[in-house]
Design an enzyme around this catalytic site. Structure first.
Site, mmCIF file in Angstrom:
data_model
loop_
_atom_site.group_PDB
_atom_site.id
_atom_site.type_symbol
_atom_site.label_atom_id
_atom_site.label_comp_id
_atom_site.label_asym_id
_atom_site.label_seq_id
_atom_site.Cartn_x
_atom_site.Cartn_y
_atom_site.Cartn_z
ATOM 1 C CB SER A 30 60.165 55.745 -9.762
ATOM 2 O OG SER A 30 59.998 54.483 -10.122
ATOM 3 N N GLY A 82 51.762 53.643 -12.197
ATOM 4 C CA GLY A 82 52.554 52.533 -12.107
ATOM 5 C C GLY A 82 52.355 51.396 -11.703
ATOM 6 N N GLY A 97 54.776 51.977 -2.876
ATOM 7 C CA GLY A 97 55.074 53.479 -2.527
ATOM 8 C C GLY A 97 53.896 53.912 -1.380
ATOM 9 C CD GLU A 103 49.123 53.949 -5.967
ATOM 10 O OE1 GLU A 103 50.333 54.668 -6.042
ATOM 11 O OE2 GLU A 103 48.926 52.980 -5.562
ATOM 12 C CE LYS A 121 58.340 47.610 -11.312
ATOM 13 N NZ LYS A 121 57.646 48.921 -11.286
HETATM 14 C C1 5RP Z 1 52.603 53.443 -5.074
HETATM 15 C C2 5RP Z 1 52.654 52.460 -6.383
HETATM 16 C C3 5RP Z 1 53.495 52.404 -7.538
HETATM 17 O O1 5RP Z 1 52.738 52.652 -8.645
HETATM 18 C C4 5RP Z 1 54.460 51.180 -7.580
HETATM 19 O O2 5RP Z 1 54.967 51.010 -6.213
HETATM 20 C C5 5RP Z 1 55.351 51.238 -8.688
HETATM 21 O O3 5RP Z 1 56.290 52.219 -8.335
HETATM 22 P P1 5RP Z 1 57.443 52.577 -9.284
HETATM 23 O O4 5RP Z 1 56.834 53.189 -10.478
HETATM 24 O O5 5RP Z 1 58.434 53.421 -8.392
HETATM 25 O O6 5RP Z 1 57.897 51.300 -9.874
HETATM 26 O O7 5RP Z 1 51.587 51.503 -6.304
HETATM 27 O O8 5RP Z 1 52.020 53.086 -4.261
#
Ligand code: 5RP
Length: 222
Positions: A30, A82, A97, A103, A121
């Site tokens: 997100s 993120g 995610g 990534e 975070k």
């Molecule tokens: C996806 C990730 C995202 O960066 C992580 O889950 C953070 O997500 P968000 O910005 O929705 O909090 O690692 O695999």
């Protein structure tokens, strides 16, 4: 400020790390989506982007940003993404995610990793967020046994009643209950388990810069 407003603020701040004329590495989630929306506003200044997931590629393309295959690219000045948790050294847990493998691959090519996240975070010790591990489907039981032996509680990630499959056709095991005091050592140990594709610990290649959204503004950790 709402959590979305904090995410939008760091996404906007990350634009200052984008190098004109370059291809940008773009994460998933997100917060990364807010970044893509900001990137669209300056798309005339960049050559394009490399995406860390199918979802990110679709969003970039929908904004008219050219998406390059990583195999066409030899280097990236910056990767922006993120995190589920980040510590003061820049080590992160990622993969909430399910995009952790791509990534990590895209991040490995980038000169600079900029993490964008809301301030919640930032943690002292990683591990309250269950650690995602991408696993070859036939190895999920044996890998889960190894992960349990490391002291965690492994659980197969399920969506709509069946094992969630990543963009790479693999499953995710989320490992709860770990107190990760040595992220580098745990990353190496889990990566060494046969059947593991990638662990969502980003310590060997952590964030170089973290932009954290707080009520007082964007806080920068380097
Ligand atoms: C996806 C990730 C995202 O960066 C992580 O889950 C953070 O997500 P968000 O910005 O929705 O909090 O690692 O695999």
């Amino acid at each position: 400020m709402t959590q979305d407003e904090l995410k939008q603020a760091v996404a906007r701040a990350a634009i200052s790390h984008v190098v004109d004329g370059d291809i940008v590495g773009v994460g998933t989630g997100s917060t990364a989506n807010f970044f893509i929306d900001e990137l669209a506003l300056i798309k005339h200044r960049i050559k394009g982007a490399v995406a860390s997931s199918e979802g990110t590629a679709e969003r970039l393309a929908a904004h008219g940003i050219e998406v390059f295959d990583l195999n066409e690219v030899t280097s990236l000045s910056v990767y922006i993404d993120g995190a589920d948790e980040i510590d003061a050294t820049g080590a992160m847990i990622k993969g909430g995610g399910a995009a952790l493998t791509r990534e990590k691959i895209v991040a490995s090519v980038a000169t600079k990793f900029v993490c964008i996240a809301d301030g919640s975070k930032l943690v002292e010790v990683l591990g309250a967020f269950a650690l995602p591990v991408e696993v070859i489907p036939m190895a999920r039981t044996v890998v889960a046994q190894h992960l349990a032996a490391l002291g965690g509680t492994p659980r197969l990630r399920v969506r709509d009643g069946r094992a969630l499959l990543t963009d790479n056709g693999n499953v995710i095991i989320d490992v709860a209950g770990l107190k990760i005091t040595d992220p580098l050592a745990l990353e190496a140990a889990i990566n060494a388990i046969v059947g593991v594709v990638t662990v969502g610990l980003f310590a060997q290649r952590g964030a170089d810069v973290a932009l954290l959204g707080t009520a007082d503004g964007v806080r920068t950790l380097t």
